[in-house]
Design a protein around this motif. Structure first.
Motif, PDB file in Angstrom:
ATOM      1  N   THR A 160       0.832  -1.198   0.000  1.00 40.35           N
ATOM      2  CA  THR A 160       0.000   0.000   0.000  1.00 40.35           C
ATOM      3  C   THR A 160       0.868   1.250   0.000  1.00 40.35           C
ATOM      4  O   THR A 160       2.095   1.177   0.127  1.00 40.35           O
ATOM      5  CB  THR A 160      -0.885   0.028   1.254  1.00 40.35           C
ATOM      6  OG1 THR A 160      -0.037   0.196   2.412  1.00 40.35           O
ATOM      7  CG2 THR A 160      -1.688  -1.254   1.395  1.00 40.35           C
ATOM      8  N   GLY A 161       0.221   2.415  -0.100  1.00 38.38           N
ATOM      9  CA  GLY A 161       0.955   3.667  -0.022  1.00 38.38           C
ATOM     10  C   GLY A 161       1.666   3.840   1.309  1.00 38.38           C
ATOM     11  O   GLY A 161       2.779   4.350   1.371  1.00 38.38           O
ATOM     12  N   ALA A 162       1.016   3.390   2.387  1.00 43.70           N
ATOM     13  CA  ALA A 162       1.646   3.481   3.706  1.00 43.70           C
ATOM     14  C   ALA A 162       2.891   2.600   3.767  1.00 43.70           C
ATOM     15  O   ALA A 162       3.906   2.979   4.363  1.00 43.70           O
ATOM     16  CB  ALA A 162       0.653   3.072   4.790  1.00 43.70           C
ATOM     17  N   THR A 268      -4.040   5.808   1.762  1.00 45.89           N
ATOM     18  CA  THR A 268      -2.902   5.065   1.216  1.00 45.89           C
ATOM     19  C   THR A 268      -3.269   4.447  -0.133  1.00 45.89           C
ATOM     20  O   THR A 268      -2.405   4.103  -0.922  1.00 45.89           O
ATOM     21  CB  THR A 268      -2.464   3.948   2.179  1.00 45.89           C
ATOM     22  OG1 THR A 268      -3.526   2.998   2.325  1.00 45.89           O
ATOM     23  CG2 THR A 268      -2.108   4.515   3.539  1.00 45.89           C
ATOM     24  N   ASP A 314      -9.472   6.417   2.072  1.00 44.46           N
ATOM     25  CA  ASP A 314      -8.761   5.152   1.979  1.00 44.46           C
ATOM     26  C   ASP A 314      -9.749   3.997   1.818  1.00 44.46           C
ATOM     27  O   ASP A 314     -10.882   4.064   2.289  1.00 44.46           O
ATOM     28  CB  ASP A 314      -7.915   4.939   3.239  1.00 44.46           C
ATOM     29  CG  ASP A 314      -6.929   3.797   3.088  1.00 44.46           C
ATOM     30  OD1 ASP A 314      -5.799   4.049   2.662  1.00 44.46           O
ATOM     31  OD2 ASP A 314      -7.314   2.640   3.390  1.00 44.46           O
TER      32      ASP A 314
END
Length: 369
Positions: A160-162, A268, A314
């Protein structure tokens, strides 16, 4: 004024990098000194959104000279503050860097990038295409770039983006094996692991499988959280206990804290953008004639989230949909307390990941499969 400054920086960057590369080729002694000093090649990143921006920042942190482009001037300014040399044209990135990464929102964006690189008539470049598109879109891009003398790799990311922000990604690389080997130091500059999956397109095939699991695990995580809340359990307690037990999943660990806090920004992965990935998976499943009842069952949940105006939040916000279906109502006071607790929990988790024990690494490796 800002445009003139950016144009000047773009010109200076191209001249500086081109001059350095020329000296390294023409002067063996310079090459030896360059390698001895462990300087790293310039890398171009086209698309500086959630994922591409994380690639660029982590590559800078890993010692690479990074040149970046995004159609959004605000994204260019933000990445410039992080040490990325930003330019205002796609061709300028390709001119400045022999190795490129593209992280794009749509097939149309990929077509535009390919057209710009082809039109620039540059020496051979290696381009790692990190987006999630159909095999047909990727193959068309590969054919066009190959004809122009370039090598396109199919390299979507698992994560994910996180996870991208903390270099917790797995690169699913496919295509020319020599080009993949050349790009490996770059990949490991922003990811924790890389797999060479063979023929071009296998990276995307593996990504579809991974994203099918992400889609399902995200919704079932929300289902579990809502069940706990409806039963009168504190959502943070549910989150903490499940993460420690056999029922956890990587997606539960990433998304359940957001669900517990009832806070889904910054995203994310935005729900509206994930629709593109869901459509690609659905097409892939249908083409192969495979039954995917669990994945199919998630589709109306994501559709409901979009219809409720949650598209920019999200994907964990599917919890809101299930809360409504279950008749769960959270009080503002409780929500505020949960947000504070979740922030503290996230900071603690981030610190633990940074310390990275061997046991933790082993657990993550088995969990990512």
């Amino acid at each position: 004024m800002a445009s003139r400054i950016e144009s000047t920086l773009e010109s200076r960057t191209s001249r500086r990098i081109a001059s350095r590369n020329h000296n390294l080729v023409a002067n063996p002694a310079a090459t030896e000194h360059h390698m001895a000093g462990r300087a790293k090649s310039a890398v171009g990143v086209i698309g500086l959104g959630i994922m591409g921006g994380a690639f660029a920042k982590n590559l800078v942190g890993s010692g690479f000279e990074v040149v970046g482009f995004d159609i959004d001037p605000a994204r260019r300014r933000a990445l410039a503050r992080a040490g990325v040399t930003t330019v205002s044209e796609i061709a300028a990135v390709a001119e400045a860097a022999p190795m490129l990464i593209t992280s794009l929102p749509s097939p149309k964006a990929l077509q535009d990038v390919v057209a710009a690189i082809v039109a620039a008539e540059l020496p051979p470049r290696v381009i790692a295409e990190a987006s999630t598109f159909t095999l047909e879109d990727k193959a068309a891009a590969e054919a066009a770039l190959h004809e122009a003398g370039h090598t396109l790799l199919d390299t979507p990311m698992s994560g994910t983006g996180a996870q991208a922000a903390v270099k917790d990604l797995v690169v699913l690389a496919s295509g020319d094996s020599k080009a993949i080997a050349k790009m490996k130091p770059v990949f490991l500059g922003f990811a924790r692991e890389m797999y060479d999956l063979g023929a071009f397109g296998n990276g995307s095939r593996m990504k579809y499988i991974a994203n099918l699991l992400v889609a399902v695990h995200n919704v079932v995580s929300a289902e579990a959280m809502v069940l706990g809340m409806k039963a009168g359990l504190d959502p943070k307690m549910v989150c903490d206990v499940i993460k420690a037990g056999a029922g956890t999943s990587r997606m539960f660990e990433v998304r359940a804290p957001m669900m517990a806090a009832d806070s889904y920004e910054p995203a994310t992965m935005k729900i509206q953008l994930f629709k593109k990935d869901m459509d690609v998976i659905g097409q892939f499943v249908e083409t192969l004639g495979v039954a995917a009842p669990t994945f199919t069952a998630t589709l109306p949940i994501y559709a409901a989230a979009r219809s409720m105006g949650l598209g920019l939040q999200d994907t964990a916000a599917v919890c809101t949909v299930l809360e409504k279906l279950a008749g769960v109502t959270r009080t503002p006071a409780a929500r505020k307390g949960r947000k504070a607790a979740a922030t503290s929990s996230a900071a603690s988790t981030s610190g633990a990941k940074s310390s990275g024990t061997a046991a933790g690494k082993g657990r993550r490796k088995s969990a990512k499969a």
